[in-house]
Design an enzyme around this catalytic site. Structure first.
Site, PDB file in Angstrom:
ATOM      1  N   TRP A 115     -49.003  76.687 -61.684  1.00 33.19           N
ATOM      2  CA  TRP A 115     -50.082  77.164 -62.568  1.00 33.19           C
ATOM      3  C   TRP A 115     -49.515  77.975 -63.718  1.00 33.19           C
ATOM      4  CZ3 TRP A 115     -53.112  82.228 -61.629  1.00 33.19           C
ATOM      5  CH2 TRP A 115     -52.288  83.198 -61.067  1.00 33.19           C
ATOM      6  N   ASP A 116     -48.243  78.389 -63.587  1.00 33.60           N
ATOM      7  CA  ASP A 116     -47.567  79.133 -64.660  1.00 33.60           C
ATOM      8  C   ASP A 116     -47.784  78.432 -66.001  1.00 33.60           C
ATOM      9  OD1 ASP A 116     -46.454  79.622 -62.116  1.00 33.60           O
ATOM     10  OD2 ASP A 116     -44.609  80.423 -62.956  1.00 33.60           O
ATOM     11  N   GLU A 254     -50.131  86.148 -53.011  1.00 32.43           N
ATOM     12  CA  GLU A 254     -49.637  85.320 -51.906  1.00 32.43           C
ATOM     13  C   GLU A 254     -49.235  86.126 -50.673  1.00 32.43           C
ATOM     14  OE1 GLU A 254     -46.605  83.422 -54.225  1.00 32.43           O
ATOM     15  OE2 GLU A 254     -47.943  81.812 -54.904  1.00 32.43           O
ATOM     16  N   LYS A 366     -49.506  91.163 -54.115  1.00 33.31           N
ATOM     17  CA  LYS A 366     -48.271  90.730 -54.767  1.00 33.31           C
ATOM     18  C   LYS A 366     -48.406  90.704 -56.290  1.00 33.31           C
ATOM     19  CE  LYS A 366     -45.132  86.741 -54.772  1.00 33.31           C
ATOM     20  NZ  LYS A 366     -44.858  85.431 -54.165  1.00 33.31           N
ATOM     21  N   GLN A 367     -49.562  90.255 -56.758  1.00 33.19           N
ATOM     22  CA  GLN A 367     -49.754  90.090 -58.205  1.00 33.19           C
ATOM     23  C   GLN A 367     -51.256  90.097 -58.478  1.00 33.19           C
ATOM     24  OE1 GLN A 367     -47.985  86.044 -57.474  1.00 33.19           O
ATOM     25  NE2 GLN A 367     -48.984  85.605 -59.403  1.00 33.19           N
TER      26      GLN A 367
END
Ligand code: IFM
Length: 512
Positions: A115-116, A254, A366-367
């Site tokens: 998806w980056d 994640e 995580k993000q």
């Protein structure tokens, strides 16, 4: 002898050796060896002219995408480093490839596409190099068959894109990995990180809006939107509470697997369903013949789009009207709340320090997940909701992904916290240039570089793309930035911005 050359040289004299190489692959011609050899032989005669053209083409490309910062040479260097990798990773002439998470710079992730590309890199291409953006989205169109097959294999309709994609679009996510402590760990992202389908749809829609490329919508984009919406409509289940739910997924964060009703996944699925319904309406009105052909080919039921709207309306979002907070997934607020400030001097990622089991039972993420949703659906959310969610989730983020700091910089800047935004901007800028995640040798983090560009353009420059008159900026520059200048392309016109301080946007339009 084949491949060898000899040359008599005089001691003390300087010689220059030029090596002319040509690359042909089996996708260009079955005789790729021979084609490359004869191309290289011919190229020797015209190579210096080619080099001049090459230089001129790159200069034009560079000028189109350069962001100039006065007052912060470190930020300037980081943005040029980002532009260099982004520009050299994309190929507008090849619709069968995309940009891997490490671009062309290293072997990390075996060149796989995540998806980056659509969420972190694509806005850069969209606004400075739209031909490249189109080719990247066409790659997703050409891999739609594999996405359909994956949805069908799991018992769903429509298309589920691969979490890690390569040439065919089949899912290439490795099922296992070796953790730094030697433990063999099961990788579930390929099975569960399904938001990728909505991410691709989101990029398709934004490309169409930014370019008015109707040909793309008619030939490819609408089909992607329809098939991804169909996936979400069949993936969501209507339960006793009369709401649709999406269970057993991994969101952008994640550290938490197999969760129910991830706010990001549900929020973007809802967006995907609505956008596809809107496109179906527009398409059937403006291009009725092509719409009929597409509907026939996809077996679309009459007014199937009404079902998408209904699922979107009744999809559970995890939003609490009273607090203004989205719950990242069902049960998240009951998890252990760990104060990350007490780990501020750490040198290892939080999942290593706490261990996989404990982190999964904690609120450490995580993000950005909800914050990512706030960024992507900014205009759909009230101002207080954006801030309440950022204030809640930002201190709980461990930044275990390179993609994380740039999005925090972007959202903090848009919320007006320029100081915090600047700190995150520099953290993001150092990921490869100072190797602050320790893995730059595997290749640069191109998604993070796209994120850095977005933090600058959407964050500090405050670019907004929703106005009918074209793009507008509402800058919030860090105090050391005397000015920020950039050119952006919107619906075929170049717009030039020379910004300084806060709120003063000088915007002039030019020809494409
Ligand atoms: O796509 C990302 C993911 O969000 C976090 N792990 C690394 C992937 C590739 O950059």
């Amino acid at each position: 002898m084949d491949g060898q050359q000899s040359l008599d040289v005089e001691l003390g004299k300087t010689y220059r050796l030029d090596r002319v190489a040509a690359v042909h692959t089996s996708r260009d011609t079955p005789e790729s060896d021979e084609a490359a050899r004869s191309h290289a032989a011919r190229a020797v005669e015209y190579v210096s002219g080619e080099v001049d053209q090459h230089r001129a083409a790159w200069l034009a490309r560079w000028n189109a995408s350069d962001v100039q910062i006065e007052g912060d040479p470190v930020a300037q260097r980081a943005l040029r480093f980002a532009a260099y990798h982004l520009l050299s990773s994309a190929n507008p002439q090849d619709e069968r490839v995309s940009v891997g998470a490490k671009g062309l710079s290293g072997p990390g992730y075996k060149g796989h596409v995540f998806w980056d590309t659509e969420i972190f890199m694509l806005p850069f291409y969209l606004l400075t190099y739209p031909e490249a953006a189109r080719a990247l989205l066409m790659y997703r169109f050409h891999t739609l068959a594999a996405a359909r097959a994956d949805a069908a294999r799991r018992g769903y309709r429509g298309a589920l894109y691969a979490w890690e994609s390569a040439d065919t679009g089949e899912d290439m996510t490795p099922p296992f990995a070796i953790a730094p402590d030697g433990e063999v760990v099961r990788i579930l992202t390929g099975e569960q990180e399904q938001h990728i389908s909505a991410d691709v749809a989101y990029a398709v829609w934004n490309y169409w809006r930014a370019t008015d490329d109707d040909r793309f919508l008619v030939d490819a984009g609408a089909e992607i939107l329809v098939e991804t919406a169909r996936f979400w409509a069949s993936r969501s289940t209507l339960e006793d509470d009369k709401r649709y739910h999406i269970r057993g997924v991994i969101g952008p964060d994640e550290y938490h697997e197999a969760v129910d009703d991830n706010a990001y996944t549900n929020g973007l699925a809802q967006w995907n369903l609505d956008a596809a319904a809107e496109v179906a309406e527009i398409f059937s009105e403006r291009w009725p013949v092509q719409w009929q052909a597409l509907s026939r080919r996809l077996g679309l039921a009459d007014e199937e789009w009404r079902t998408w709207q209904q699922v979107a309306r009744d999809l559970y979002t995890g939003f609490n009207e009273r607090t203004g907070l989205f719950e990242q997934f069902h049960g998240y607020f009951d998890l252990e709340d760990i104060d990350l400030a007490t780990y501020s001097t750490r040198t290892a990622p939080m999942d290593l320090l706490l261990g996989r089991e404990r982190i999964a039972q904690s609120q450490v993420i995580k993000q950005p997940d909800v914050v990512m949703l706030v960024h992507l659906l900014w205009d759909r959310l009230p101002a207080d909701v954006r801030k309440i969610n950022f204030d809640y989730y930002e201190p709980r983020c461990g930044h275990g992904s390179s993609l994380s700091p740039a999005i925090h910089a972007l959202v903090a800047a848009r919320l007006g916290d320029t100081e915090l935004a600047e700190r995150y901007f520099h953290q993001s800028a150092e990921i490869d240039l100072a190797n602050n995640m320790g893995n730059a040798a595997n290749g640069v983090h191109v998604g993070a570089l796209g994120g850095l560009w977005q933090a600058t353009v959407f964050g500090f420059a405050g670019l907004r793309l929703i106005t009918e008159d074209g793009p507008e900026c509402d800058p919030m520059l860090p105090s050391s930035w005397r000015s920020l200048s950039m050119r952006l392309q919107w619906r075929g016109l170049w717009h030039e911005f020379n910004l300084s301080g806060r709120g003063a946007a000088d915007n002039s339009k030019g020809d494409p």
